[in-house]
Design a protein around this motif. Structure first.
Motif, PDB file in Angstrom:
ATOM      1  N   GLY A 193      39.239  69.616  50.398  1.00  0.00           N
ATOM      2  CA  GLY A 193      40.483  69.063  49.898  1.00  0.00           C
ATOM      3  C   GLY A 193      41.037  69.789  48.696  1.00  0.00           C
ATOM      4  N   ALA A 194      40.251  70.708  48.121  1.00  0.00           N
ATOM      5  CA  ALA A 194      40.705  71.432  46.943  1.00  0.00           C
ATOM      6  C   ALA A 194      40.551  72.939  47.117  1.00  0.00           C
ATOM      7  CB  ALA A 194      39.950  70.962  45.699  1.00  0.00           C
ATOM      8  N   LEU A 195      39.314  73.397  47.298  1.00  0.00           N
ATOM      9  CA  LEU A 195      39.047  74.820  47.447  1.00  0.00           C
ATOM     10  C   LEU A 195      37.755  75.000  48.233  1.00  0.00           C
ATOM     11  CD1 LEU A 195      39.600  77.814  46.702  1.00  0.00           C
ATOM     12  CD2 LEU A 195      38.243  77.435  44.624  1.00  0.00           C
ATOM     13  N   VAL A 196      37.851  75.645  49.386  1.00  0.00           N
ATOM     14  CA  VAL A 196      36.668  75.904  50.202  1.00  0.00           C
ATOM     15  C   VAL A 196      36.533  77.407  50.398  1.00  0.00           C
ATOM     16  CG1 VAL A 196      35.487  75.493  52.385  1.00  0.00           C
ATOM     17  CG2 VAL A 196      36.883  73.680  51.370  1.00  0.00           C
ATOM     18  N   GLN A 197      35.774  78.033  49.495  1.00  0.00           N
ATOM     19  CA  GLN A 197      35.471  79.456  49.649  1.00  0.00           C
ATOM     20  C   GLN A 197      34.286  79.633  50.592  1.00  0.00           C
ATOM     21  OE1 GLN A 197      34.704  80.360  45.531  1.00  0.00           O
ATOM     22  NE2 GLN A 197      36.754  81.196  45.221  1.00  0.00           N
ATOM     23  N   GLY A 198      33.278  78.785  50.417  1.00  0.00           N
ATOM     24  CA  GLY A 198      32.093  78.847  51.258  1.00  0.00           C
ATOM     25  C   GLY A 198      31.080  79.858  50.773  1.00  0.00           C
ATOM     26  N   ASN A 199      29.806  79.509  50.918  1.00  0.00           N
ATOM     27  CA  ASN A 199      28.735  80.460  50.613  1.00  0.00           C
ATOM     28  C   ASN A 199      28.751  81.608  51.604  1.00  0.00           C
ATOM     29  OD1 ASN A 199      27.785  78.738  48.572  1.00  0.00           O
ATOM     30  ND2 ASN A 199      26.482  77.614  50.015  1.00  0.00           N
ATOM     31  N   ASN A 200      28.128  82.721  51.214  1.00  0.00           N
ATOM     32  CA  ASN A 200      27.995  83.879  52.106  1.00  0.00           C
ATOM     33  C   ASN A 200      26.521  84.139  52.397  1.00  0.00           C
ATOM     34  OD1 ASN A 200      30.760  84.342  52.000  1.00  0.00           O
ATOM     35  ND2 ASN A 200      30.606  85.841  50.360  1.00  0.00           N
ATOM     36  N   LEU A 201      26.164  84.186  53.660  1.00  0.00           N
ATOM     37  CA  LEU A 201      24.851  84.667  54.076  1.00  0.00           C
ATOM     38  C   LEU A 201      25.083  85.974  54.819  1.00  0.00           C
ATOM     39  CD1 LEU A 201      21.781  84.292  54.300  1.00  0.00           C
ATOM     40  CD2 LEU A 201      22.175  83.122  56.473  1.00  0.00           C
ATOM     41  N   TRP A 202      24.868  87.075  54.106  1.00  0.00           N
ATOM     42  CA  TRP A 202      25.121  88.391  54.672  1.00  0.00           C
ATOM     43  C   TRP A 202      23.892  88.871  55.430  1.00  0.00           C
ATOM     44  CZ3 TRP A 202      29.979  89.697  54.747  1.00  0.00           C
ATOM     45  CH2 TRP A 202      30.846  89.280  53.737  1.00  0.00           C
TER      46      TRP A 202
ATOM     47  N   TYR B  71      27.075  94.501  56.944  1.00  0.00           N
ATOM     48  CA  TYR B  71      26.622  93.119  57.016  1.00  0.00           C
ATOM     49  C   TYR B  71      27.677  92.230  57.661  1.00  0.00           C
ATOM     50  CZ  TYR B  71      22.934  94.374  53.700  1.00  0.00           C
ATOM     51  OH  TYR B  71      21.847  94.944  53.096  1.00  0.00           O
ATOM     52  N   GLU B  72      27.198  91.128  58.198  1.00  0.00           N
ATOM     53  CA  GLU B  72      28.074  90.113  58.771  1.00  0.00           C
ATOM     54  C   GLU B  72      27.772  88.785  58.088  1.00  0.00           C
ATOM     55  OE1 GLU B  72      29.028  87.960  63.083  1.00  0.00           O
ATOM     56  OE2 GLU B  72      27.552  89.572  62.933  1.00  0.00           O
ATOM     57  N   ASN B  73      28.810  88.071  57.659  1.00  0.00           N
ATOM     58  CA  ASN B  73      28.624  86.775  57.012  1.00  0.00           C
ATOM     59  C   ASN B  73      28.381  85.708  58.079  1.00  0.00           C
ATOM     60  OD1 ASN B  73      28.581  84.548  55.364  1.00  0.00           O
ATOM     61  ND2 ASN B  73      30.788  84.529  54.975  1.00  0.00           N
ATOM     62  N   MET B  74      27.162  85.167  58.104  1.00  0.00           N
ATOM     63  CA  MET B  74      26.797  84.182  59.118  1.00  0.00           C
ATOM     64  C   MET B  74      26.555  82.791  58.529  1.00  0.00           C
ATOM     65  SD  MET B  74      24.390  86.404  61.710  1.00  0.00           S
ATOM     66  CE  MET B  74      24.556  85.117  62.958  1.00  0.00           C
ATOM     67  N   ALA B  75      27.070  82.556  57.316  1.00  0.00           N
ATOM     68  CA  ALA B  75      26.830  81.268  56.661  1.00  0.00           C
ATOM     69  C   ALA B  75      27.341  80.095  57.484  1.00  0.00           C
ATOM     70  CB  ALA B  75      27.469  81.263  55.277  1.00  0.00           C
TER      71      ALA B  75
ATOM     72  N   VAL C 140      24.888  77.077  56.436  1.00  0.00           N
ATOM     73  CA  VAL C 140      24.642  77.047  54.985  1.00  0.00           C
ATOM     74  C   VAL C 140      25.906  77.370  54.195  1.00  0.00           C
ATOM     75  CG1 VAL C 140      22.211  77.617  55.244  1.00  0.00           C
ATOM     76  CG2 VAL C 140      23.869  79.473  54.958  1.00  0.00           C
ATOM     77  N   GLU C 141      27.059  77.192  54.793  1.00  0.00           N
ATOM     78  CA  GLU C 141      28.313  77.578  54.145  1.00  0.00           C
ATOM     79  C   GLU C 141      28.712  76.611  53.032  1.00  0.00           C
ATOM     80  OE1 GLU C 141      32.898  78.749  55.341  1.00  0.00           O
ATOM     81  OE2 GLU C 141      31.877  77.167  56.459  1.00  0.00           O
ATOM     82  N   LEU C 142      28.625  75.315  53.273  1.00  0.00           N
ATOM     83  CA  LEU C 142      29.154  74.333  52.332  1.00  0.00           C
ATOM     84  C   LEU C 142      28.054  73.833  51.404  1.00  0.00           C
ATOM     85  CD1 LEU C 142      31.440  72.314  54.778  1.00  0.00           C
ATOM     86  CD2 LEU C 142      32.042  74.275  53.334  1.00  0.00           C
ATOM     87  N   GLY C 143      28.169  74.193  50.127  1.00  0.00           N
ATOM     88  CA  GLY C 143      27.145  73.821  49.146  1.00  0.00           C
ATOM     89  C   GLY C 143      27.703  73.228  47.889  1.00  0.00           C
ATOM     90  N   GLY C 144      28.966  72.753  47.918  1.00  0.00           N
ATOM     91  CA  GLY C 144      29.584  72.225  46.718  1.00  0.00           C
ATOM     92  C   GLY C 144      29.956  73.343  45.762  1.00  0.00           C
TER      93      GLY C 144
ATOM     94  N   ARG D 117      15.460  79.726  64.754  1.00  0.00           N
ATOM     95  CA  ARG D 117      16.361  80.071  65.859  1.00  0.00           C
ATOM     96  C   ARG D 117      17.797  80.245  65.357  1.00  0.00           C
ATOM     97  NH1 ARG D 117      13.106  75.985  67.652  1.00  0.00           N
ATOM     98  NH2 ARG D 117      14.747  74.425  67.336  1.00  0.00           N
ATOM     99  N   LEU D 118      17.912  80.753  64.132  1.00  0.00           N
ATOM    100  CA  LEU D 118      19.205  81.046  63.535  1.00  0.00           C
ATOM    101  C   LEU D 118      20.027  79.790  63.231  1.00  0.00           C
ATOM    102  CD1 LEU D 118      20.302  83.786  62.662  1.00  0.00           C
ATOM    103  CD2 LEU D 118      21.782  83.788  64.671  1.00  0.00           C
ATOM    104  N   ARG D 119      19.337  78.704  62.884  1.00  0.00           N
ATOM    105  CA  ARG D 119      20.030  77.501  62.449  1.00  0.00           C
ATOM    106  C   ARG D 119      19.275  76.908  61.261  1.00  0.00           C
ATOM    107  NH1 ARG D 119      25.016  76.371  63.080  1.00  0.00           N
ATOM    108  NH2 ARG D 119      24.542  74.173  62.760  1.00  0.00           N
ATOM    109  N   PHE D 120      20.059  76.429  60.291  1.00  0.00           N
ATOM    110  CA  PHE D 120      19.504  75.733  59.133  1.00  0.00           C
ATOM    111  C   PHE D 120      19.996  74.282  59.135  1.00  0.00           C
ATOM    112  CE2 PHE D 120      19.009  80.085  57.908  1.00  0.00           C
ATOM    113  CZ  PHE D 120      17.966  80.121  56.987  1.00  0.00           C
ATOM    114  N   ARG D 121      19.142  73.394  58.609  1.00  0.00           N
ATOM    115  CA  ARG D 121      19.502  71.980  58.528  1.00  0.00           C
ATOM    116  C   ARG D 121      19.255  71.488  57.113  1.00  0.00           C
ATOM    117  NH1 ARG D 121      16.717  67.042  62.053  1.00  0.00           N
ATOM    118  NH2 ARG D 121      17.982  65.343  61.161  1.00  0.00           N
TER     119      ARG D 121
END
Length: 595
Positions: free
Chosen positions: A338-347, A360-364, A369-373, A448-452
């Protein structure tokens, strides 16, 4: 495993520190930990008080013309680093304070589950005296190769270098080193960029080095842009001579761009044997510098695609998250829906040791793992010993009273350079919060390329304004414990209880031809058809340093085939079929290995 028997194990752990009569809280925690271990393989319990640790960070107070936005401009300085300064085999914790006249703390691990603050005793407490600036972080490395870890305390002001005197005290050697008298340093790390066996030091500023934040000549101190600010601090590269003196070789970094540096990591990204650099920048693109055989550094942000789009880089951590023998890079940013979503980067590297063509490719977003406040520090580590690296991330900018500063913040962000760069134009905060009261994140890797994100389920529920996080096996149990430093908040220690049926293996190193700290040593473990690489590093994350010991989780009933060690000197050692469940102490050039 018979999970019906697990509650007895967990109850025993909790009872070690609980009253004889079980309270409702203890019973509830037992139930939560039982469920977490069954589902996720580990549980984190806050043991700060019983460990004898009591520390609350204080922020600085700058020139009064910044009073209206003081919580923003003085929003950093809470850091923590791990070191075994007295070589007793237990990891100690050094914590910075940032209030004028406040004292830093140095918690010595007594080996019995408790710590004692020895900062004053060893001479590392009073480092925030008025007129000298305030502490932002520390990084440890044995610059004179005497076997004891020395420390660089970087500050907004006069940074300090201390020599460790046989684990008993610290001698100030700042003037001898030849570092600048004043710089607003916010990121630093030791590394041996030319592999001569002596540690070198790189550090970078946040605010411009000409600014004394307590006595400002003007209020034009803020970033000139929220995307391409070029009015921050400069970078410094000092080559170590091994005797406490250093030579300024900053020119090897190429033309200096005064960016707003937040974190630096030094690691061999390309398999060349020479450490490269990753720098996370606020208000700008992040940077990568490839090391050209110790002769110069080549800026590779654009070609690697890491420096492709500007965000608010806060953190620089590396880890072999895919178990391919290559490092991915985790850089945190701001995410406020709602304000600013840059998102984390997992390169994630797109090629196998691509040399100077590495991209590199950003796969966050893909892995979760993209949204971390409003994210700050984060670390890779195998928290549940399943053989894959997880991520712990902390966050929260300013937790204050009612109301939200985001609307006023957005008005400034939309202005031109003249408006943005002058603090006098920024609206007053008036006690409001700004992305505060945020819950932390623990992302577990499923292989398996997923984080929880399981933070709340595994016991991490606090909402202080997080800055630094470190991972260390504080009680030598074969698990990674978690320590969090908070701005204007407490230092918190979480003891990790992991599934006991999962195995692990650890390594301590001592260089001989290489630097004594063995920084830059690359270790690859092969087991059950799998592989994982880690590297001995100094700083990692945001204003933090993990334990020097390397910890590998292995899962259940592993068969470790071999461990390949490449020292900074270029020497390669192979350890055949080591037994799990032990920490191996390996000295370069010696065939005898202690466990």
């Amino acid at each position: 495993m018979n999970w019906k028997k697990l509650p007895l194990y967990v109850v025993f752990v909790v009872l070690l520190a609980a009253p004889v009569v079980l309270s409702r809280e203890v019973v509830e925690e037992v139930a939560r930990s039982e469920e977490a271990i069954a589902l996720y393989g580990f549980y984190l319990r806050d043991v700060t008080e019983e460990a004898g640790i009591s520390f609350v960070h204080q922020s600085p107070t700058f020139d009064s013309r910044l009073d209206h936005i003081m919580p923003q401009v003085a929003s950093m300085g809470a850091s923590v680093s791990v070191v075994d300064f007295d070589r007793d085999g237990f990891q100690d914790l050094y914590v910075t304070n940032s209030g004028e006249g406040s004292k830093n703390a140095f918690f010595r691990n007594l080996g019995d589950g408790t710590f004692e603050d020895v900062a004053e005793e060893v001479g590392l407490a009073e480092l925030n005296e008025p007129g000298t600036g305030v502490s932002m972080g520390t990084v440890w490395g044995d610059f004179d190769n005497d076997g004891y870890e020395d420390v660089f305390v970087y500050k907004w002001g006069r940074s300090e270098l201390f020599r460790n005197v046989e684990g008993k005290s610290f001698e100030r050697v700042t003037e001898k080193a030849g570092f600048p008298d004043w710089a607003n340093v916010h990121a630093a790390t030791w590394f041996d960029y030319d592999r001569d066996g002596f540690l070198d030091l790189i550090f970078a500023g946040y605010y411009h080095e000409d600014l004394d934040l307590w006595h400002l000549p003007h209020t034009r101190i803020m970033p000139e842009s929220f995307e391409y600010a070029q009015n921050g601090g400069r970078k410094y590269l000092f080559r170590g001579n091994g005797d406490g003196t250093f030579e300024d070789r900053s020119e090897l970094l190429g033309p200096d761009s005064p960016l707003w540096a937040m974190a630096i990591a030094a690691v061999d990204l390309r398999g060349t044997g020479y450490p490269d650099l990753v720098i996370a920048n606020d208000y700008e693109v992040d940077e990568i510098y490839f090391n050209d055989a110790g002769k110069r550094f080549i800026a590779a942000g654009e070609t690697s695609r890491i420096g492709f789009a500007p965000k608010s880089g806060m953190n620089a951590a590396v880890g072999d998250v895919l178990n391919t023998g290559q490092y991915s890079i985790f850089i945190t940013n701001i995410s406020e829906p709602g304000a600013l979503v840059q998102g984390n980067n997992l390169w994630v590297p797109r090629s196998v040791f691509g040399g100077d063509s590495l991209t590199y490719e950003n796969m966050a977003t893909t892995v979760g793992v993209e949204l971390g406040g409003w994210a700050y520090g984060a670390q890779f580590g195998d928290l549940n010993n399943d053989g894959t690296l997880d991520i712990v991330g902390t966050n929260g900018f300013i937790s204050a009273g009612r109301g939200d500063y985001w609307y006023d913040f957005s008005k400034v962000a939309g202005g031109n350079t003249t408006i943005i760069s002058d603090a006098a134009n920024w609206p007053a905060m008036n006690g409001r919060s700004h992305s505060g009261h945020q819950r932390k994140h623990v992302w577990i890797n499923d292989g398996r390329l997923r984080f929880r994100d399981v933070a709340s389920a595994v016991g991490l529920t606090e909402v202080y304004d997080g800055r630094a996080v470190v991972l260390a096996d504080l009680w030598n149990r074969g698990v990674l414990d978690v320590v969090l430093a908070h701005q204007n908040g407490p230092l918190l220690v979480y003891k990790n209880t992991a599934n006991p049926e999962r195995a692990w293996i650890g390594f301590d190193f001592e260089g001989v031809e290489s630097n004594r700290s063995a920084i830059g040593t690359r270790v690859e473990v092969f087991w059950d058809g799998k592989r994982q690489v880690q590297e001995v590093m100094a700083s990692s994350g945001f204003c933090s340093q993990n334990q020097r010991r390397l910890h590998f989780g292995l899962g259940e009933n592993p068969n470790v085939e071999k461990v390949v060690i490449r020292w900074p000197s270029g020497r390669v050692q192979t350890l055949e079929a080591p037994e799990p469940g032990q920490v191996y102490r390996i000295v370069e050039n010696e065939s005898d290995i202690e466990a």
